[in-house]
Write a protein that holds these residues in place. Structure first.
Motif, PDB file in Angstrom:
ATOM      1  N   VAL A  13     -59.397 -39.552 -12.720  1.00 15.16           N
ATOM      2  CA  VAL A  13     -60.375 -38.465 -12.793  1.00 15.16           C
ATOM      3  C   VAL A  13     -59.788 -37.268 -13.548  1.00 15.16           C
ATOM      4  N   ILE A  14     -58.518 -36.931 -13.259  1.00 14.65           N
ATOM      5  CA  ILE A  14     -57.881 -35.791 -13.930  1.00 14.65           C
ATOM      6  C   ILE A  14     -57.748 -36.058 -15.426  1.00 14.65           C
ATOM      7  N   ALA A  15     -57.336 -37.257 -15.802  1.00 14.79           N
ATOM      8  CA  ALA A  15     -57.188 -37.592 -17.221  1.00 14.79           C
ATOM      9  C   ALA A  15     -58.515 -37.482 -17.951  1.00 14.79           C
ATOM     10  N   PHE A  16     -59.600 -37.952 -17.314  1.00 13.37           N
ATOM     11  CA  PHE A  16     -60.916 -37.850 -17.950  1.00 13.37           C
ATOM     12  C   PHE A  16     -61.344 -36.385 -18.087  1.00 13.37           C
ATOM     13  N   ALA A  17     -61.042 -35.559 -17.072  1.00 13.69           N
ATOM     14  CA  ALA A  17     -61.383 -34.136 -17.145  1.00 13.69           C
ATOM     15  C   ALA A  17     -60.617 -33.445 -18.275  1.00 13.69           C
ATOM     16  N   ILE A  18     -59.344 -33.813 -18.455  1.00 14.12           N
ATOM     17  CA  ILE A  18     -58.556 -33.230 -19.545  1.00 14.12           C
ATOM     18  C   ILE A  18     -59.136 -33.619 -20.894  1.00 14.12           C
ATOM     19  N   ALA A  19     -59.555 -34.898 -21.028  1.00 13.68           N
ATOM     20  CA  ALA A  19     -60.157 -35.349 -22.285  1.00 13.68           C
ATOM     21  C   ALA A  19     -61.428 -34.562 -22.587  1.00 13.68           C
ATOM     22  N   LEU A  20     -62.257 -34.347 -21.566  1.00 13.48           N
ATOM     23  CA  LEU A  20     -63.497 -33.608 -21.766  1.00 13.48           C
ATOM     24  C   LEU A  20     -63.221 -32.149 -22.131  1.00 13.48           C
ATOM     25  N   SER A  21     -62.211 -31.524 -21.498  1.00 18.13           N
ATOM     26  CA  SER A  21     -61.904 -30.119 -21.786  1.00 18.13           C
ATOM     27  C   SER A  21     -61.426 -29.934 -23.228  1.00 18.13           C
ATOM     28  N   VAL A  22     -60.675 -30.908 -23.747  1.00 19.07           N
ATOM     29  CA  VAL A  22     -60.205 -30.811 -25.134  1.00 19.07           C
ATOM     30  C   VAL A  22     -61.374 -30.930 -26.105  1.00 19.07           C
ATOM     31  N   LEU A  23     -62.322 -31.824 -25.826  1.00 21.75           N
ATOM     32  CA  LEU A  23     -63.485 -31.958 -26.699  1.00 21.75           C
ATOM     33  C   LEU A  23     -64.363 -30.718 -26.670  1.00 21.75           C
ATOM     34  N   LEU A  24     -64.411 -30.053 -25.540  1.00 28.36           N
ATOM     35  CA  LEU A  24     -65.198 -28.826 -25.456  1.00 28.36           C
ATOM     36  C   LEU A  24     -64.568 -27.686 -26.253  1.00 28.36           C
ATOM     37  N   ARG A  25     -63.252 -27.744 -26.493  1.00 22.92           N
ATOM     38  CA  ARG A  25     -62.555 -26.694 -27.231  1.00 22.92           C
ATOM     39  C   ARG A  25     -62.562 -26.916 -28.738  1.00 22.92           C
ATOM     40  N   GLY A  26     -62.730 -28.151 -29.184  1.00 27.41           N
ATOM     41  CA  GLY A  26     -62.680 -28.419 -30.615  1.00 27.41           C
ATOM     42  C   GLY A  26     -63.234 -29.788 -30.934  1.00 27.41           C
ATOM     43  N   ARG A  27     -63.586 -29.961 -32.205  1.00 24.30           N
ATOM     44  CA  ARG A  27     -64.172 -31.233 -32.636  1.00 24.30           C
ATOM     45  C   ARG A  27     -63.434 -31.806 -33.843  1.00 24.30           C
ATOM     46  N   ARG A  28     -62.198 -31.401 -34.055  1.00 17.41           N
ATOM     47  CA  ARG A  28     -61.449 -31.943 -35.179  1.00 17.41           C
ATOM     48  C   ARG A  28     -60.990 -33.369 -34.866  1.00 17.41           C
ATOM     49  N   ALA A  29     -60.454 -34.038 -35.881  1.00 14.08           N
ATOM     50  CA  ALA A  29     -60.058 -35.440 -35.709  1.00 14.08           C
ATOM     51  C   ALA A  29     -58.995 -35.595 -34.627  1.00 14.08           C
ATOM     52  N   VAL A  30     -58.049 -34.641 -34.583  1.00 15.43           N
ATOM     53  CA  VAL A  30     -56.993 -34.755 -33.592  1.00 15.43           C
ATOM     54  C   VAL A  30     -57.550 -34.601 -32.184  1.00 15.43           C
ATOM     55  N   HIS A  31     -58.628 -33.805 -32.029  1.00 12.67           N
ATOM     56  CA  HIS A  31     -59.244 -33.672 -30.709  1.00 12.67           C
ATOM     57  C   HIS A  31     -59.914 -34.977 -30.280  1.00 12.67           C
ATOM     58  N   TRP A  32     -60.582 -35.641 -31.228  1.00 11.77           N
ATOM     59  CA  TRP A  32     -61.209 -36.923 -30.895  1.00 11.77           C
ATOM     60  C   TRP A  32     -60.155 -37.984 -30.576  1.00 11.77           C
ATOM     61  N   LEU A  33     -59.049 -37.990 -31.315  1.00 14.27           N
ATOM     62  CA  LEU A  33     -57.982 -38.947 -31.012  1.00 14.27           C
ATOM     63  C   LEU A  33     -57.395 -38.699 -29.628  1.00 14.27           C
ATOM     64  N   PHE A  34     -57.194 -37.423 -29.304  1.00 12.80           N
ATOM     65  CA  PHE A  34     -56.670 -37.134 -27.968  1.00 12.80           C
ATOM     66  C   PHE A  34     -57.674 -37.536 -26.894  1.00 12.80           C
ATOM     67  N   ALA A  35     -58.962 -37.266 -27.125  1.00 11.48           N
ATOM     68  CA  ALA A  35     -59.976 -37.649 -26.140  1.00 11.48           C
ATOM     69  C   ALA A  35     -59.979 -39.162 -25.928  1.00 11.48           C
ATOM     70  N   ALA A  36     -59.820 -39.921 -27.027  1.00 12.31           N
ATOM     71  CA  ALA A  36     -59.768 -41.382 -26.896  1.00 12.31           C
ATOM     72  C   ALA A  36     -58.535 -41.813 -26.106  1.00 12.31           C
ATOM     73  N   PHE A  37     -57.387 -41.175 -26.396  1.00 14.26           N
ATOM     74  CA  PHE A  37     -56.156 -41.516 -25.680  1.00 14.26           C
ATOM     75  C   PHE A  37     -56.268 -41.174 -24.196  1.00 14.26           C
ATOM     76  N   ALA A  38     -56.727 -39.948 -23.883  1.00 11.97           N
ATOM     77  CA  ALA A  38     -56.832 -39.540 -22.480  1.00 11.97           C
ATOM     78  C   ALA A  38     -57.873 -40.370 -21.733  1.00 11.97           C
ATOM     79  N   THR A  39     -58.987 -40.704 -22.413  1.00  8.48           N
ATOM     80  CA  THR A  39     -60.006 -41.548 -21.781  1.00  8.48           C
ATOM     81  C   THR A  39     -59.456 -42.939 -21.508  1.00  8.48           C
ATOM     82  N   CYS A  40     -58.637 -43.446 -22.429  1.00  2.00           N
ATOM     83  CA  CYS A  40     -58.004 -44.754 -22.214  1.00  2.00           C
ATOM     84  C   CYS A  40     -57.077 -44.707 -21.004  1.00  2.00           C
TER      85      CYS A  40
END
Length: 691
Positions: A13-40
């Motif tokens: 749950v914490i990892a998914f929340a971190i992924a969502l918080s990063v996407l809310l702060r930015g939409r660059r490619a590195v943010h999407w890669l981090f969201a994919a990693f944290a969601t995984c």
């Protein structure tokens, strides 16, 4: 297993929340890669929990698939985190290995021991390779801040990997406490923060406290575990908890300090060394009360930090900044305030010239010109040194030529605190100098009182007796008359020495009034012309027109001018030119002064064509009793400086061996003119000889 399932669900749950918080702060490619990693990571922990809870083969297969994908996402995320060329070869190898691993994960043999062993080796190898490539990209960066940030991430990632490997052992039927899950979430959180804060400095306090708190938590758990193991189990749970709490409270403060020091020293070595060096340097500066010691002490401390390759301290005077100390480069000996004005107008507490001028605009052209006056320090971090009432008393320049972005924001804060301490030290040195001067004058005053009684009275008697003997001596007794003349002459000289000493020890402030400086100088020249004993010395006047009045005693100004002209005549050896000139000097407002018009000054300059003075003589020029003359008292210039300073002015000297000397009196313009008739001729005189 229940504790493990709950922990993994919580971490998911914490990892998914971190992924969502990063996407809310930015939409660059590195943010999407981090969201994919944290969601995984979140899905991986969630599937583990569901596989254990439902005992479903489907969730076990999902966990295996996510295990294959996790290092693939991590490798691409690490590559996008740091700017630099992509390692296509490593990417192809990783993809080529990942495809057969996915086939194994979907095959019927995904739970076979040999398959799990291959998957375990794949995850370990690819994850270590990804961290190694991240480390190499960080070390190739020219920015120290980027290198430090990457090094920190690699260390934390390696620790998280080591403990997370224990979770992979569950595929082999080995179940351990889920410590790796907690540390993995810590790593994901720190990685997310590093994406939002591109410099390590913003992570320093956060990461330090996080590591300290984690270490203390494990220490508390270890203490509690020891009491349960060696005193009793759940039957004595309350007693164990009380004893563990008492022991932990006793050890908490020293343990926290030691752990914090060790962690900062190990993970943040350069920051720790800089902080330690500056703290030690600030303690030394607090006990520095001599201006001559301030520069060397400061430069030695900065060099000891090993973070600064070049630096300089400049102390302000009315027209600029004089070099007080330098290290690592040939810093300019003096900086003019007017040349630095564009820089000083923008300087609040500190400024990185390297960052500011990296891509300068047209509006930054004056700043570029001002920075060029710093010479080899033109790309430095410049810090304002302020004294009482936030007055700018100096500037500190520091640089590390080895890297770009040498100092992080928190390190700049440390340097600003050092600059504040330097300001206090400069104020202390000036107060101490005034106290020394006051004590010295008090001692001279007491000595002068005794000197006037013990020396001048006997001198009067000696001179009177010698004059009587000279009158009664026979006209043809040339030998007696010669020796009596020597006695009278030396008595007069000694009387002048005592008089000068009394004038310096007990200065008379006179009657300062608005005075026409040009008229006073003309009258002084007329007086001196009648007693001119050097016909081969040409005395020239070059007086400015419409010169404002200055507030000073007329007799004292005459005394000062006569002293400077006599010194100039002696400097040219009885043959040469002495030029006396006046002019108006535009004043410069103090930094932060809101006045619309700056205060003006009057310049009175005496220039000679003599041999000039050496730097050693210039350094001691105004020291009482220092003289280069055979029969000088060494008090003339000291008295001159005292008279000028008493009216708010100063004496400036410019001299080079072989090129003559110029003494300049800088006097403030009188606020109110004296109600008297102005001199009739106040026009500019040029090349007028006074014989």
């Amino acid at each position: 297993m229940e504790v493990r399932d709950r922990t993994t669900r919580f971490c998911g749950v914490i990892a998914f929340a971190i992924a969502l918080s990063v996407l809310l702060r930015g939409r660059r490619a590195v943010h999407w890669l981090f969201a994919a990693f944290a969601t995984c990571v979140a899905a991986w922990y969630a599937s583990q929990s569901l596989a254990g809870l439902l005992q479903s083969p489907m969730w076990a297969r999902v966990t295996t698939v996510l295990t294959v994908l996790l290092p693939q996402f991590a490798m691409r995320l690490f590559e996008a985190t740091i700017e630099g060329p992509r390692n296509l070869r490593f990417n192809r190898i990783a993809t080529a290995i990942g495809v057969p691993m996915l086939i194994l994960a979907f095959s019927p043999y995904h739970e076979a021991p040999i398959t799990l062993g291959v998957l375990y080796s794949y995850v370990v190898g690819l994850w270590v390779g990804a961290l190694y490539m991240l480390h190499r990209r960080g070390q190739a960066s020219p920015s120290r801040a980027v290198r430090d940030r990457v090094r920190f991430l690699v260390v934390v990632g390696a620790l998280a990997t080591t403990f997370t490997l224990a979770d992979f052992l569950s595929f082999l039927g080995v179940y351990l406490p889920p410590i790796g899950a907690v540390l993995a979430i810590v790593f994901v959180f720190v990685l997310a923060e590093s994406l939002q804060r591109t410099r390590l400095a913003d992570l320093y306090e956060l990461s330090g406290r996080l590591l300290v708190s984690t270490t203390l938590a494990f220490a508390l758990a270890g203490i509690f575990y020891g009491f349960i193991t060696y005193i009793g189990r759940f039957g004595a749970m309350y007693l164990n908890a009380v004893l563990a709490a008492i022991v932990f409270l006793v050890l908490f403060e020293p343990m926290r300090n030691e752990i914090e020091r060790r962690i900062h020293q190990f993970f943040f070595r350069e920051r720790y060394d800089l902080e330690t060096s500056i703290s030690e340097l600030r303690r030394r500066l607090a006990h520095t009360i001599e201006m001559d010691e301030l520069g060397p002490v400061l430069m030695a401390g900065l060099e000891k930090s090993r973070r600064i390759t070049s630096g300089a301290l400049y102390v302000r005077d009315p027209d600029g900044f004089d070099l007080a100390g330098a290290m690592g480069c040939e810093a300019p000996p003096r900086l003019e305030a007017l040349a630095l004005r564009p820089l000083l107008d923008r300087l609040a507490s500190s400024m990185s010239l390297e960052e500011r001028l990296r891509s300068p605009s047209e509006a930054d052209a004056p700043l570029v010109t001002a920075a060029s006056t710093l010479g080899p320090l033109h790309n430095c971090n410049i810090l304002a040194v302020r004294g009482d009432d936030e007055e700018l008393v100096g500037i500190l320049c520091v640089a590390d030529d080895r890297v770009r972005d040498a100092f992080t924001p928190e390190e700049v804060v440390l340097l600003e605190a050092l600059a504040a301490q330097i300001g206090v030290a400069i104020t202390n040195t000036r107060v101490y100098a005034k106290l020394k001067e006051r004590d010295r004058l008090a001692a001279l005053g007491a000595m002068a009182a005794g000197l006037a009684h013990e020396v001048k009275n006997p001198l009067g008697a000696i001179k009177g007796a010698a004059q009587l003997l000279e009158e009664s001596a026979a006209p043809n007794d040339t030998s007696s008359r010669e020796f009596l003349g020597i006695i009278i002459e030396e008595t007069n000289r000694l009387n002048r020495v005592v008089g000068s000493f009394l004038d310096y020890a007990r200065p008379h402030k006179g009657n300062p009034v608005p005075l026409d400086v040009n008229a006073a100088i003309r009258r002084t020249i007329q007086v001196m012309a009648g007693a001119q004993a050097h016909p081969e010395v040409e005395l020239k006047l070059d007086l400015a027109e419409k010169l404002p009045f200055a507030t000073i005693d007329a007799e004292q100004l005459r005394q000062v001018v006569i002293n400077l002209i006599q010194n100039a005549i002696q400097a040219v050896g009885g043959r040469g030119t002495v030029t006396l000139s006046t002019n108006i000097r535009p004043g410069s407002r103090s930094f932060g002064d809101t006045r619309t018009k700056a205060e003006e000054f009057i310049e009175v300059s005496v220039h000679d064509t003599g041999h000039g003075m050496s730097p050693k003589v210039l350094q001691n020029l105004f020291v009482p009793f220092f003289t280069t003359k055979d029969q000088g008292t060494g008090l003339g210039l000291a008295i001159t400086q005292r008279i000028v300073q008493n009216v708010g002015g100063r004496v400036e000297v410019q001299s080079q061996p072989g090129s003559g000397t110029t003494f300049t009196l800088v006097l403030p313009v009188a606020q109110e003119k004296l109600l008297s008739k102005a001199p009739e001729s106040n026009e500019r005189l040029s090349r007028t000889a006074v014989s």
